[in-house]
Design a protein around this motif. Structure first.
Motif, mmCIF file in Angstrom:
data_model
loop_
_atom_site.group_PDB
_atom_site.id
_atom_site.type_symbol
_atom_site.label_atom_id
_atom_site.label_comp_id
_atom_site.label_asym_id
_atom_site.label_seq_id
_atom_site.Cartn_x
_atom_site.Cartn_y
_atom_site.Cartn_z
ATOM 1 N N HIS A 161 -10.909 -0.437 -0.428
ATOM 2 C CA HIS A 161 -11.759 -1.260 -1.297
ATOM 3 C C HIS A 161 -10.832 -2.023 -2.234
ATOM 4 N N ALA A 162 -10.779 -3.337 -2.071
ATOM 5 C CA ALA A 162 -9.878 -4.157 -2.876
ATOM 6 C C ALA A 162 -10.676 -5.109 -3.754
ATOM 7 N N ASP A 163 -10.051 -5.548 -4.831
ATOM 8 C CA ASP A 163 -10.684 -6.497 -5.746
ATOM 9 C C ASP A 163 -9.644 -7.544 -6.128
ATOM 10 N N LEU A 164 -9.898 -8.784 -5.762
ATOM 11 C CA LEU A 164 -8.912 -9.851 -5.990
ATOM 12 C C LEU A 164 -9.161 -10.599 -7.295
ATOM 13 N N TYR A 165 -10.042 -10.078 -8.148
ATOM 14 C CA TYR A 165 -10.422 -10.799 -9.368
ATOM 15 C C TYR A 165 -9.218 -11.256 -10.182
ATOM 16 N N ARG A 166 -8.229 -10.369 -10.336
ATOM 17 C CA ARG A 166 -7.074 -10.692 -11.171
ATOM 18 C C ARG A 166 -5.959 -11.394 -10.420
ATOM 19 N N ILE A 167 -6.179 -11.677 -9.164
ATOM 20 C CA ILE A 167 -5.146 -12.346 -8.375
ATOM 21 C C ILE A 167 -5.284 -13.850 -8.570
ATOM 22 N N GLU A 168 -4.216 -14.473 -9.005
ATOM 23 C CA GLU A 168 -4.245 -15.918 -9.261
ATOM 24 C C GLU A 168 -3.993 -16.708 -7.975
ATOM 25 N N GLY A 169 -4.720 -17.777 -7.820
ATOM 26 C CA GLY A 169 -4.431 -18.742 -6.760
ATOM 27 C C GLY A 169 -4.746 -18.221 -5.370
ATOM 28 N N ALA A 170 -4.499 -19.079 -4.421
ATOM 29 C CA ALA A 170 -4.802 -18.729 -3.032
ATOM 30 C C ALA A 170 -3.733 -17.789 -2.491
ATOM 31 N N ARG A 171 -4.121 -16.689 -1.974
ATOM 32 C CA ARG A 171 -3.201 -15.722 -1.376
ATOM 33 C C ARG A 171 -3.772 -15.350 -0.019
ATOM 34 N N ASP A 172 -2.938 -14.715 0.755
ATOM 35 C CA ASP A 172 -3.497 -14.154 1.969
ATOM 36 C C ASP A 172 -3.252 -12.647 1.965
ATOM 37 N N LEU A 173 -3.774 -11.988 2.953
ATOM 38 C CA LEU A 173 -3.693 -10.527 2.941
ATOM 39 C C LEU A 173 -2.261 -10.028 3.019
ATOM 40 N N SER A 174 -1.360 -10.834 3.655
ATOM 41 C CA SER A 174 0.008 -10.337 3.789
ATOM 42 C C SER A 174 0.720 -10.315 2.441
ATOM 43 N N THR A 175 0.466 -11.321 1.580
ATOM 44 C CA THR A 175 1.121 -11.302 0.273
ATOM 45 C C THR A 175 0.593 -10.150 -0.576
ATOM 46 N N LEU A 176 -0.555 -9.662 -0.249
ATOM 47 C CA LEU A 176 -1.138 -8.552 -0.999
ATOM 48 C C LEU A 176 -0.783 -7.201 -0.393
ATOM 49 N N GLY A 177 -0.086 -7.243 0.743
ATOM 50 C CA GLY A 177 0.250 -5.986 1.410
ATOM 51 C C GLY A 177 -0.950 -5.354 2.092
ATOM 52 N N LEU A 178 -1.982 -6.151 2.310
ATOM 53 C CA LEU A 178 -3.202 -5.598 2.918
ATOM 54 C C LEU A 178 -3.324 -5.938 4.397
ATOM 55 N N GLU A 179 -2.382 -6.746 4.878
ATOM 56 C CA GLU A 179 -2.460 -7.256 6.242
ATOM 57 C C GLU A 179 -2.577 -6.144 7.291
ATOM 58 N N ASP A 180 -1.734 -5.121 7.117
ATOM 59 C CA ASP A 180 -1.723 -4.036 8.101
ATOM 60 C C ASP A 180 -3.061 -3.322 8.180
ATOM 61 N N LEU A 181 -3.773 -3.359 7.065
ATOM 62 C CA LEU A 181 -5.031 -2.616 7.037
ATOM 63 C C LEU A 181 -6.048 -3.185 8.003
ATOM 64 N N THR A 182 -5.893 -4.455 8.370
ATOM 65 C CA THR A 182 -6.866 -5.036 9.301
ATOM 66 C C THR A 182 -6.516 -4.706 10.745
ATOM 67 N N ARG A 183 -5.316 -4.162 10.971
ATOM 68 C CA ARG A 183 -4.925 -3.827 12.348
ATOM 69 C C ARG A 183 -5.281 -2.393 12.697
ATOM 70 N N GLU A 184 -5.244 -1.532 11.699
ATOM 71 C CA GLU A 184 -5.600 -0.129 11.935
ATOM 72 C C GLU A 184 -7.106 -0.069 12.205
ATOM 73 N N PRO A 185 -7.561 1.050 12.722
ATOM 74 C CA PRO A 185 -9.013 1.162 12.887
ATOM 75 C C PRO A 185 -9.655 1.457 11.526
ATOM 76 N N SER A 186 -9.441 0.531 10.607
ATOM 77 C CA SER A 186 -9.895 0.793 9.244
ATOM 78 C C SER A 186 -10.990 -0.184 8.835
ATOM 79 N N THR A 187 -11.587 0.120 7.704
ATOM 80 C CA THR A 187 -12.610 -0.726 7.117
ATOM 81 C C THR A 187 -12.059 -1.224 5.792
ATOM 82 N N LEU A 188 -12.029 -2.533 5.620
ATOM 83 C CA LEU A 188 -11.482 -3.120 4.403
ATOM 84 C C LEU A 188 -12.578 -3.937 3.722
ATOM 85 N N LEU A 189 -12.948 -3.515 2.510
ATOM 86 C CA LEU A 189 -14.009 -4.177 1.743
ATOM 87 C C LEU A 189 -13.333 -4.928 0.599
#
Ligand code: ADP
Ligand code: MG
Length: 149
Positions: free
Chosen positions: A80-108
């Motif tokens: 469960h992630a919250d990007l409220y405090r993240i400035e500007g356009a980012r993608d999941l890789s800059t947030l270190g969340l990229e791998d989470l979409t490859r695992e059999p995981s659920t990312l909210l």
């Protein structure tokens, strides 16, 4: 890409939104990225409480806003992630969340609209609109690839 509306409903209390979150959980088959959009106080975290409880990985009281910590993990594969405090356009890789979409995981992801256009295709797009008082309009769309893609 095709978009199907799964749920379009107005709730009238936080409890009703949590109950709706429990229903929405049945539409989340991992691997799944769900983007939640809506203003501050719309009810994104409240809905996530229901989703996480519905997935059976934590109780709704254990779900809190990850706005300072960026990401919480419930059970072993629900994030469960919250990007409220993240400035500007980012993608999941800059947030270190990229791998989470490859695992059999659920990312909210709250404030999912902050992810750039390079973001992986979400399974679900959930928008919550404040309609005044305790009314919230909640729309859940399922996003699927066309077979020709
Ligand atoms: P967000 O994560 O979108 O910033 P929260 O879920 O943290 O929003 O907060 C929503 C606030 O609105 C809570 O204080 C909650 O009690 C209140 N609220 C009132 N009515 C509703 C409703 N129908 N659904 C969800 N939250 C509601
Ligand atoms: Mg929140």
């Amino acid at each position: 890409m095709s978009v199907t509306t799964l749920v379009a409903r107005v709730t009238h209390s936080p409890e009703e939104t949590v109950r709706l979150g429990r229903e929405i959980a049945s539409h989340l088959q991992p691997p799944c990225l769900a983007l939640l959009e809506g203003d501050l106080g719309a009810g994104k975290t409240t809905l996530v409480k229901g989703i996480v409880a519905g997935l059976g990985v934590a109780s709704e009281d254990e779900v809190t806003s990850p706005s300072f910590t960026l990401v919480h993990e419930y059970g072993t594969n629900v994030f469960h992630a919250d990007l409220y405090r993240i400035e500007g356009a980012r993608d999941l890789s800059t947030l270190g969340l990229e791998d989470l979409t490859r695992e059999p995981s659920t990312l909210l992801v709250e404030w999912g609209e902050k992810l750039g256009h390079d973001a992986p295709r979400p399974c679900l797009r959930i928008s919550i609109e404040h309609c005044g008082g305790d009314e919230r309009k909640i729309v859940v769309e399922k996003v699927t690839a066309n077979s020709s893609e």
